[in-house]
Enzyme design. Structure first.
Site, PDB file in Angstrom:
ATOM      1  CB  ILE A 193      -0.930   0.010   1.225  1.00  0.00           C
ATOM      2  CG1 ILE A 193      -1.807  -1.246   1.240  1.00  0.00           C
ATOM      3  CG2 ILE A 193      -1.801   1.257   1.236  1.00  0.00           C
ATOM      4  CD1 ILE A 193      -2.698  -1.369   2.465  1.00  0.00           C
ATOM      5  CD  GLU A 239       3.456  -0.792   4.967  1.00  0.00           C
ATOM      6  OE1 GLU A 239       4.433  -0.103   4.610  1.00  0.00           O
ATOM      7  OE2 GLU A 239       3.321  -1.241   6.117  1.00  0.00           O
TER       8      GLU A 239
END
Length: 281
Positions: A156, A199
Site C-alpha cells: 500500500i 502493509e
C-alpha cells in the site's frame, strides 16, 4: 572270728556310705555357692536388666504405633486408588458412549487451532507462515509438473502517512478492506493471497505464467482504486493505491522457492523507486 569279720564289713559299708554322703554334701555346698553367686549377680545387674526390658518394651510399643500408622496410610491409598479406578471407568464409559461427539469436538478444536496458526487475526486472510508453507509446497509441485508459478508482492503506497493522518484504527480498517478486496480478486481455489507483513500483501498463483500474473495484478490494482479509500497525504493520488512486483518462473528442484520470491521483491522495489502506483515485473 566270723563276727569280727562281719563287723569289719559293716564298718566298710558305713565308711562307703559316709564317703558318699560327704560327696553329696560337698556337691550341695557347691550348688549353694553357685546359687548364691547367681543371686548376687542377678541382684547386681537387676537394674540394668530392668532398664533393658523397659527400653525393649518402649521400642515394641513404638513399632506397634508405626505399624498401625502405616496400615492406616495403606488403607487410605487403597481407598484412593479404588476411587480413581471408579472415576477412570466412568470416563472410559463416557468416552465409549459419546465418542462421536468428542471426536467431532476434537476435530473442531483442531480446525480452530489451525486457523489461528495460519490466518492473520486482523485481516482474516492467510498469514506469513501460511504463505511460506504454501509457497514451498507449490514450488515442489510445479517443479514436478514443469508448470509455471507466479508471485505478486503488493504494497500500500505511503501507508505510514495514512496512519499518521487518519489514526491506527482507520489504518486497521484500511488493511481489512485491502485484504478482502485482494482475496476476492483471486478466482481459482489454488490461488492464495496472504498478509506478508505490515502493509504488504502477497499472492501465490500456481500454473500461471507472466502474462497471466500481470492480468491478475492489473485486476487487483483496479479493484483497490475502485474502493476510493481517501488518502489526503499521498503524493501519488487522493486515494489508496498499490505498488505491485510480479515474477513468474518454472521452478527447478535444485533451486529454493525464495528464488522466485526475491525476483518479485526486486520488482516491487523498482515499482516504488519509479514513483509507486504501478506494476513492475
Amino acid at each position: 572270728m566270723v563276727e569280727s569279720e562281719r563287723l569289719t564289713t559293716q564298718e566298710v559299708q558305713l565308711l562307703i556310705e559316709n564317703e558318699r554322703l560327704r560327696h553329696e554334701n560337698e556337691a550341695l555346698k557347691r550348688e549353694n555357692q553357685d546359687l548364691q553367686l547367681a543371686l548376687s549377680t542377678t541382684a547386681q545387674h537387676g537394674d540394668v536388666i530392668e532398664l533393658e526390658l523397659h527400653e525393649t518394651n518402649q521400642r515394641l510399643k513404638a513399632e506397634v504405633v508405626e505399624r498401625q500408622r502405616a496400615q492406616a496410610t495403606l488403607q487410605a491409598l487403597i481407598e484412593l486408588i479404588s476411587q480413581q479406578k471408579q472415576d477412570l471407568e466412568v470416563i472410559v464409559q463416557t468416552i465409549m458412549e459419546h465418542g462421536d461427539v468428542l471426536d467431532t469436538q476434537w476435530h473442531q478444536k483442531l480446525h480452530e487451532a489451525t486457523l489461528l496458526a495460519t490466518y492473520d487475526g486482523l485481516t482474516q486472510i492467510a498469514n506469513r507462515r501460511r504463505f511460506d508453507d504454501y509457497l514451498e509446497q507449490q514450488w515442489k509441485q510445479m517443479a514436478r509438473e514443469r508448470s509455471p508459478l507466479a508471485i505478486l508482492l503488493c504494497d500500500i503506497d505511503h501507508f505510514k502517512e495514512y496512519n499518521d493522518t487518519y489514526g491506527h484504527l482507520a489504518g486497521d480498517d484500511c488493511l481489512k478492506q485491502v485484504a478482502q478486496t485482494l482475496s476476492s480478486s483471486l478466482k481459482r481455489p489454488s490461488d492464495l493471497v496472504a498478509r506478508y507483513g505490515g502493509e504488504e500483501f502477497a499472492a501465490i498463483l500456481p500454473q500461471t505464467n507472466l502474462e497471466g500474473a500481470l492480468k491478475v495484478a492489473e485486476f487487483m490494482q483496479m479493484a483497490i482504486q475502485q474502493l476510493q479509500v481517501p488518502h489526503a497525504q499521498s503524493p501519488v493520488t487522493s486515494h489508496i493505491t498499490l505498488s505491485i512486483g510480479v515474477a513468474s518462473t518454472i521452478p527447478l528442484p535444485q533451486n529454493p522457492a525464495t528464488t522466485l520470491l526475491d525476483m518479485a521483491d526486486h520488482a516491487l522495489y523498482l515499482a516504488k523507486q519509479r514513483g509507486r502506483n504501478q506494476i513492475v515485473y
